[in-house]
Write a protein that holds these residues in place. Structure first.
Motif, PDB file in Angstrom:
ATOM      1  N   TYR A  35       0.838  -1.198   0.000  1.00 56.07           N
ATOM      2  CA  TYR A  35       0.000   0.000   0.000  1.00 56.07           C
ATOM      3  C   TYR A  35       0.875   1.252   0.000  1.00 56.07           C
ATOM      4  O   TYR A  35       0.658   2.176  -0.778  1.00 56.07           O
ATOM      5  CB  TYR A  35      -0.929  -0.011   1.215  1.00 56.07           C
ATOM      6  N   TRP A  36       1.887   1.274   0.869  1.00 59.76           N
ATOM      7  CA  TRP A  36       2.780   2.424   0.946  1.00 59.76           C
ATOM      8  C   TRP A  36       3.518   2.615  -0.380  1.00 59.76           C
ATOM      9  O   TRP A  36       3.624   3.742  -0.869  1.00 59.76           O
ATOM     10  CB  TRP A  36       3.780   2.229   2.094  1.00 59.76           C
ATOM     11  N   SER A  38       2.661   1.728  -3.391  1.00 59.25           N
ATOM     12  CA  SER A  38       1.778   2.202  -4.461  1.00 59.25           C
ATOM     13  C   SER A  38       1.472   3.684  -4.326  1.00 59.25           C
ATOM     14  O   SER A  38       1.189   4.351  -5.318  1.00 59.25           O
ATOM     15  CB  SER A  38       0.478   1.398  -4.469  1.00 59.25           C
ATOM     16  N   ARG A  39       1.548   4.210  -3.115  1.00 62.48           N
ATOM     17  CA  ARG A  39       1.244   5.623  -2.885  1.00 62.48           C
ATOM     18  C   ARG A  39       2.484   6.525  -2.931  1.00 62.48           C
ATOM     19  O   ARG A  39       2.366   7.711  -3.186  1.00 62.48           O
ATOM     20  CB  ARG A  39       0.581   5.816  -1.516  1.00 62.48           C
ATOM     21  N   ASN A  40       3.671   5.967  -2.662  1.00 61.05           N
ATOM     22  CA  ASN A  40       4.845   6.810  -2.473  1.00 61.05           C
ATOM     23  C   ASN A  40       5.994   6.586  -3.444  1.00 61.05           C
ATOM     24  O   ASN A  40       6.903   7.414  -3.495  1.00 61.05           O
ATOM     25  CB  ASN A  40       5.385   6.631  -1.047  1.00 61.05           C
TER      26      ASN A  40
END
Length: 79
Positions: A35-36, A38-40
């Motif tokens: 999740y991290w 994919s966002r960062n």
């Protein structure tokens, strides 16, 4: 992969990315890392390191990502 090796990689992740510095080792899961990422991270980095793919070698891929980022940081900070 042993539990100790996995915890060493999680610690490397905490040392490499400040966003994980306050996390406990037990709370760092593949789902959280994906999740991290994919966002960062840039999509090309996510794809090249295969962080978004499930599998047995997930923590090895995270370790390679950490070393890649440390290597990039080294070369970017040279004068």
């Amino acid at each position: 992969m042993t539990h100790t090796e996995r915890n060493q990689i999680k610690q490397l992740l905490k040392d490499t990315f400040w966003q994980f510095s306050s996390e406990q080792l037990e709370t760092i899961t593949p789902k959280l890392v994906r999740y991290w990422a994919s966002r960062n991270l840039h999509p090309d980095i996510v794809e090249a390191t295969a962080i978004n793919l499930p599998g047995r070698d997930f923590w090895v891929r995270v370790e390679k990502l950490c070393y890649l980022m440390k290597h990039l940081h080294y070369w970017l900070t040279l004068d």
